[in-house]
Design an enzyme around this catalytic site. Structure first.
Site, PDB file in Angstrom:
ATOM      1  N   ASP A  60      25.548  13.258  24.038  1.00 18.27           N
ATOM      2  CA  ASP A  60      24.213  14.040  23.264  1.00 18.27           C
ATOM      3  C   ASP A  60      23.390  14.921  24.171  1.00 18.27           C
ATOM      4  O   ASP A  60      22.985  14.568  25.193  1.00 18.27           O
ATOM      5  CB  ASP A  60      23.341  12.645  22.822  1.00 18.27           C
ATOM      6  CG  ASP A  60      22.040  13.179  21.872  1.00 18.27           C
ATOM      7  OD1 ASP A  60      21.897  14.633  22.165  1.00 18.27           O
ATOM      8  OD2 ASP A  60      21.392  12.339  21.326  1.00 18.27           O
ATOM      9  N   VAL A  61      23.582  16.067  23.805  1.00 23.77           N
ATOM     10  CA  VAL A  61      22.941  17.209  24.763  1.00 23.77           C
ATOM     11  C   VAL A  61      21.411  17.154  25.017  1.00 23.77           C
ATOM     12  O   VAL A  61      20.740  18.002  25.665  1.00 23.77           O
ATOM     13  CB  VAL A  61      23.609  18.702  24.245  1.00 23.77           C
ATOM     14  CG1 VAL A  61      25.066  18.634  24.695  1.00 23.77           C
ATOM     15  CG2 VAL A  61      23.139  19.136  22.696  1.00 23.77           C
ATOM     16  N   TYR A 152      16.437  29.578  14.029  1.00 24.37           N
ATOM     17  CA  TYR A 152      17.545  29.647  14.749  1.00 24.37           C
ATOM     18  C   TYR A 152      17.879  30.671  15.673  1.00 24.37           C
ATOM     19  O   TYR A 152      18.360  30.822  16.712  1.00 24.37           O
ATOM     20  CB  TYR A 152      18.454  29.505  13.516  1.00 24.37           C
ATOM     21  CG  TYR A 152      20.144  29.711  13.830  1.00 24.37           C
ATOM     22  CD1 TYR A 152      20.866  28.744  14.335  1.00 24.37           C
ATOM     23  CD2 TYR A 152      20.809  30.932  13.911  1.00 24.37           C
ATOM     24  CE1 TYR A 152      21.986  28.428  14.562  1.00 24.37           C
ATOM     25  CE2 TYR A 152      22.074  30.801  14.051  1.00 24.37           C
ATOM     26  CZ  TYR A 152      22.872  29.785  14.607  1.00 24.37           C
ATOM     27  OH  TYR A 152      24.102  29.748  14.736  1.00 24.37           O
ATOM     28  N   LYS A 156      18.857  31.041  19.538  1.00 22.56           N
ATOM     29  CA  LYS A 156      20.023  31.833  20.129  1.00 22.56           C
ATOM     30  C   LYS A 156      19.534  32.862  21.026  1.00 22.56           C
ATOM     31  O   LYS A 156      20.537  33.182  22.133  1.00 22.56           O
ATOM     32  CB  LYS A 156      20.861  31.987  18.915  1.00 22.56           C
ATOM     33  CG  LYS A 156      21.504  31.201  18.229  1.00 22.56           C
ATOM     34  CD  LYS A 156      22.335  30.145  19.014  1.00 22.56           C
ATOM     35  CE  LYS A 156      23.238  29.149  18.301  1.00 22.56           C
ATOM     36  NZ  LYS A 156      23.964  28.057  18.942  1.00 22.56           N
TER      37      LYS A 156
END
Length: 274
Positions: A60-61, A152, A156
């Site tokens: 799990d990051v 989002y 990014k």
């Protein structure tokens, strides 16, 4: 590259799985990390048919300790790792006033801090080895600014900035960085999508399905970029064109162009660029 060991987060499905298969086909030892046990087991069976020493580790990051356990395991079993692909990601869509802060925290914990943790944990290992390469998967959303996707886009864009900074930070070392910014392509990203608008999911799924590039196509570009130690990996021609226009056009003209493109995309008259 003389060493052939790769670790991929979010490696049990979508782009991560495609990257894993491409490396396995090339004879690399492949370790995939993922939170989905069943998908991980299925992907591992595929990988081991190509590369018997491949591994699946639950990872799990959002948990630094999970990534440290992976680093420890790969050091013990493989004597290190050569390429780390920070790929795990989720999606969110909605206007700034609609998206709850909890969703911002969820996206940033995975999309941004997941990449940060991967780089933070594996950089010391790369330094001890004297070599290594990070592949950080962002999106054209991090270079452009599509409306109704601020959460989002911001996550990014931060991965873009982080990767550019690390490239500068690693100058003079044998540690490389590649930044991957695909547009919409056929993958399962819509599964993780959170949105307050029921029509948004259908719109995103339509854009994903209309792409001419597959996850396998993008995995091939990533594989080649790492071999050549290239930084930018921008697989979609229209995405590259849109980024160029954003940098060259006055802001007002770019905004008008983006509005027109979004209108065409919603009516099915244009291909996606981010």
């Amino acid at each position: 590259m003389s060493h052939k060991r790769v670790f991929i987060t979010g490696g049990a499905s979508g782009l991560g799985r495609a990257i894993a298969l491409r490396y396995a086909q090339a004879g690399w030892r492949v370790c995939i990390g993922d939170v989905h046990a069943q998908r991980g087991a299925e992907a591992l069976a595929e990988l081991q048919a190509l590369s018997p020493r491949s591994l699946f580790l639950t990872c799990d990051v959002t948990r630094e300790e999970d990534l440290r356990e992976v680093a420890t395991r790969l050091t013990a079993e493989w004597d290190g790792v050569d390429v780390v692909v920070n790929n795990a990601g989720v999606a969110q869509a909605g206007t700034i006033d609609e998206v709850p802060i909890a969703d911002w925290q969820w996206v940033l914990e995975i999309n941004l801090l997941g990449v940060v943790r991967g780089c933070h944990v594996f950089t010391p290992l790369f330094k001890r080895q004297g070599h290594g390469h990070f592949v950080n998967v962002a999106s054209m959303a991090g270079l452009l600014d599509m409306p109704r996707m601020s959460c989002y886009n911001a996550s990014k864009a931060a991965v873009v900035s982080l990767s550019e900074t690390l490239q500068n930070e690693f100058v003079g070392t044998n540690i490389g960085v590649s930044l991957v910014c695909p547009s919409f392509f056929k993958t399962n990203l819509a599964e993780s999508l959170r949105t307050t608008n029921p029509g948004t999911r259908q719109f995103v799924e339509k854009l994903l399905s209309r792409s001419k590039l597959t996850a396998g196509d993008i995995a091939e570009q990533i594989f080649q970029a790492v071999e050549k130690r290239e930084f930018y990996v921008l697989p979609h021609a229209q995405g590259r064109q849109a980024w160029l226009l954003k940098r060259l056009l006055p802001r007002r003209l770019y905004t008008e162009l983006l509005k027109s493109q979004m209108s065409k995309m919603r009516t099915g008259g244009a291909s996606p660029s981010a």
